[in-house]
Design an enzyme around this catalytic site. Structure first.
Site, PDB file in Angstrom:
ATOM      1  N   TYR A   9      -5.347 -39.144   9.577  1.00  0.00           N
ATOM      2  CA  TYR A   9      -5.583 -37.610  10.093  1.00  0.00           C
ATOM      3  C   TYR A   9      -7.015 -37.487   9.775  1.00  0.00           C
ATOM      4  O   TYR A   9      -7.878 -37.040  10.882  1.00  0.00           O
ATOM      5  CB  TYR A   9      -4.777 -36.920   8.953  1.00  0.00           C
ATOM      6  CG  TYR A   9      -5.151 -35.319   9.151  1.00  0.00           C
ATOM      7  CD1 TYR A   9      -4.495 -34.784  10.239  1.00  0.00           C
ATOM      8  CD2 TYR A   9      -6.089 -34.429   8.463  1.00  0.00           C
ATOM      9  CE1 TYR A   9      -4.586 -33.345  10.636  1.00  0.00           C
ATOM     10  CE2 TYR A   9      -6.118 -33.126   8.725  1.00  0.00           C
ATOM     11  CZ  TYR A   9      -5.512 -32.575   9.826  1.00  0.00           C
ATOM     12  OH  TYR A   9      -5.809 -31.417  10.018  1.00  0.00           O
ATOM     13  N   SER A  10      -7.670 -37.895   8.969  1.00  0.00           N
ATOM     14  CA  SER A  10      -9.101 -37.464   8.738  1.00  0.00           C
ATOM     15  C   SER A  10     -10.238 -38.092   9.598  1.00  0.00           C
ATOM     16  O   SER A  10     -11.092 -37.423  10.342  1.00  0.00           O
ATOM     17  CB  SER A  10      -9.599 -37.751   7.472  1.00  0.00           C
ATOM     18  OG  SER A  10      -8.875 -37.007   6.423  1.00  0.00           O
TER      19      SER A  10
END
Ligand code: ZN
Length: 686
Positions: free
Chosen positions: A576-577
């Protein structure tokens, strides 16, 4: 035309309710009246504020629409006051308006119609006045007298065109008094007046009058082609839509450098047939079929002269030249006919006819561009039908100008509420079915924007759009299924946006997914999926938005919903990041590439927005709780306490930041990151 009077429907209604009933029947027949046109009335005895019996004219209020009219839209005017004016020979418009305001039964009620005296001067109980297509088809030629006589014999009184106001009202009253056997009045290049001892009689008389005209038109049409075979070969629907998509943003940019327009594309068969016909170039330039059409469509459309419609660049060059010529001609028309106080605000066309392609109509919002389109459909009908009876004629340039710039008609337009901050803007929001995206869609719509809600969840997108329409009005939102990872789906959604609204001003790239796992246990598929949605998805929608915005040339705003994790990543959150960091970097590069075109690109970094969020699935909640070493049930409270202000972040909070970056309030800000996280020290932008 058939009577739609239902014997059971209106039984037992009061006089005024019956008038509302009949008015709605007339209003629901677009070939009788379109969008605010026509009016109806009754004369009855009412009790005034001192309980005295007074004779009152109940007549349609200015600016109301017959198809949705209500009792309150029929102001009452004292008939004694109206009859007192029969001593006069003439009266200025403004004086008439002030005079009628004094005669109102309810002080401060709706302003009575501009055509009030037309109703009040006639002795009959009920009056119906329409702008029927079939009637103007008979009168708008070089031989109206012979045509009307052949259809109606001596049943109708014919009056030559005169602008609505005192004098035409007087002429109608005098003519009816002098011809007691007449059944109706036909106003050339304007419409009909029928009457009756009951509302039903006046309604049925109208239907009968129109039916006779329709029969005469049908008899002439039999076996004949109204317009000649196409001068410009019609394109297949898919081809013309692709061309319209390429043309619309450039046209919108050209029509709205100072005040943006919403542009609607119309390629219905009747429109394409007319626009492509050999007659269109001359017939479309004669003039409007009734005065009230002029208010929406202007006197003339812009008719683009092209020999072939299949070359986008040649087509655009022809459109561009036609627009230039239109502005020049319109300005000359204004200068030739102007009167004191008239101001030229907009010399650009509202209707653009393109052979082979169809029609574009412009308005301040989708509702108005739709009205312009509706009206021009009727104009095409009238142009065709009138041509069966002779050479099409219209009210002259001076008469059209006097209506277009008539202060009393312009008054109707002022009844609309003032424009909101994002009025005339078009926004596309991804991931708009829930959470932040949905809140953003609602917030932008409430600020006046037209909003295209997209989501992989088609039902959710449609539902969100329907909610917006319920709140802010028809045409202001649409829901489209769009998977941001699919190049073709993204392209199709932008094409649908351009065909419906003409272009784009704001992109809110928001759709996202979350996946939580430590790197050592992460599946490649999960990593790739996160990148497909959270990185590539933003690229695909931003690329399409940039193409539209650059072609349009009106600047624009890109707003990327990223995350606090871009600044301060969390463990077990690599897919995600990392993907969201790619999104943020893309947004910054777009600030560089967009700037020369006036396109701004900014980022909102929210954190821990749980309500209505699909990002925070039960799995993600569990895994993020594990990563933080807390119980999943405590996760919302954990994130709340983690920020400096100790507040819960709601979708509406993020929407507020998006609104700021999407609007001109941030017109000098680009490449910026705005946090909506309650204050997280590690995530301060730097
Ligand atoms: Zn009228």
């Amino acid at each position: 035309m058939l009577s739609r009077w239902d014997d059971a429907g209106p039984a037992g209604l009061s006089e005024l309710d019956l008038l509302v009933y009949a008015s709605r029947l007339i209003g629901s027949e677009p070939s009788l009246v379109v969008w605010g046109g026509g009016n109806t009335s009754i004369k009855s005895v009412e009790r005034d504020y001192r309980d005295r019996a007074v004779r009152v004219l109940r007549v349609k209020g200015s600016g109301s629409d017959l198809k949705s009219i209500q009792k309150k839209d029929f102001p009452g005017v004292r008939l004694d006051d109206i009859h007192a004016l029969l001593d006069r020979q003439d009266m200025a418009d403004q004086e008439m308006v002030s005079y009628l305001a004094h005669g109102l039964i309810e002080p401060g009620g709706a302003r009575p119609s501009i055509e009030t005296l037309l109703h009040g001067f006639l002795p009959h109980y009920a009056i119906v006045h329409t702008h029927a297509d079939a009637i103007v088809s008979l009168t708008n030629t070089d031989r109206p007298r012979a045509t009307l006589e052949s259809v109606y014999g001596r049943d109708v009184i014919r009056l030559t065109y005169r602008r609505p106001g005192f004098r035409i009202s007087r002429e109608v009253a005098d003519a009816v008094a002098a011809n007691p056997g007449a059944k109706a009045v036909v106003l050339e290049k304007h419409g009909t007046i029928n009457w009756g001892a009951t509302v039903r009689e006046a309604y049925e008389a109208t239907i009968e009058l129109i039916s006779r005209a329709e029969d005469a038109i049908a008899a002439r049409k039999r076996g004949r082609r109204v317009f000649g075979p196409p001068r410009v070969g019609p394109l297949a629907p898919a081809e013309r839509r692709a061309l319209a998509v390429a043309l619309a943003p450039r046209l919108r940019g050209r029509l709205g450098p100072s005040r943006r327009v919403i542009l609607t594309y119309d390629d219905s068969p009747a429109v394409v047939e007319f626009a492509s016909s050999p007659e269109a170039a001359t017939l479309s330039q004669v003039g409007p079929s009734t005065p009230d059409h002029t208010i929406y469509t202007k006197r003339l459309p812009c008719c683009v002269p092209v020999e072939r419609a299949d070359d986008p660049e040649a087509l655009w060059a022809a459109v561009d030249r036609s627009l230039e010529a239109f502005v020049k001609d319109y300005t000359a028309y204004f200068e030739a006919n102007r009167f004191e106080g008239a101001e030229l605000v907009d010399p650009l066309p509202r209707v653009v006819l393109v052979p082979g392609l169809g029609m574009f109509t412009a308005g301040r919002d989708r509702r108005t561009s739709g009205i312009v389109s509706d009206i021009y459909h009727h104009t095409i009908d009238v142009l065709g039908s009138a041509s069966l009876f002779g050479q099409y004629m219209s009210l002259g340039a001076k008469d059209a100008f006097d209506v277009e710039y008539w202060p009393l008609e312009l008054y109707k337009l002022t009844l609309a509420p003032p424009e909101k901050e994002l009025a005339r803007r078009i926004a596309l929001v991804t991931g708009g079915a829930s959470g932040i995206g949905k809140a953003v869609a609602h917030t932008l719509a409430a600020a006046g924007a037209h909003v295209v809600v997209t989501d992989v969840d088609e039902a959710g997108a449609t539902r969100a759009a329907d909610e917006i329409v319920t709140r802010v009005g028809g045409g202001r939102a649409m829901g489209i299924a769009m998977d941001v990872t699919s190049e073709s789906a993204v392209r199709a959604a932008f094409e649908a946006t351009v065909l419906a609204y003409g272009g784009l001003d704001i992109l809110v790239s928001n759709a996202g997914v979350a996946h939580s796992a430590p790197v050592v246990r992460m599946q490649l598929g999960d990593w790739l999926h996160s990148f497909a949605v959270n990185a590539t998805g933003h690229f695909l929608v931003a690329r399409e938005a940039m193409r539209t915005l650059v072609a349009q040339g009106l600047g624009g705003a890109l707003v990327f919903v990223a995350t606090k994790n871009v600044m301060s990543p969390g463990k077990d959150f690599a897919a995600y990041s990392a993907a969201k960091a790619a999104e943020a970097q893309l947004a910054k590069v777009l600030a560089l590439e967009g700037a020369p075109h006036g396109i701004r690109s900014n980022i909102v970094n929210p954190d821990a927005v749980f309500r209505d969020s699909k990002l925070w699935s039960p799995d993600v909640r569990r895994e993020r709780a594990a990563a933080q070493g807390i119980d999943p049930d405590d996760i919302e409270e954990f994130y709340r306490k983690r920020n400096l202000l100790a507040v819960r972040i709601l979708p509406e909070d993020v929407a507020e930041a998006v609104l700021f970056l999407a609007s001109d309030r941030s017109s000098k800000t680009t490449g910026c990151t705005l946090t909506v996280d309650g204050g997280v020290k590690d995530a301060f932008p730097r």
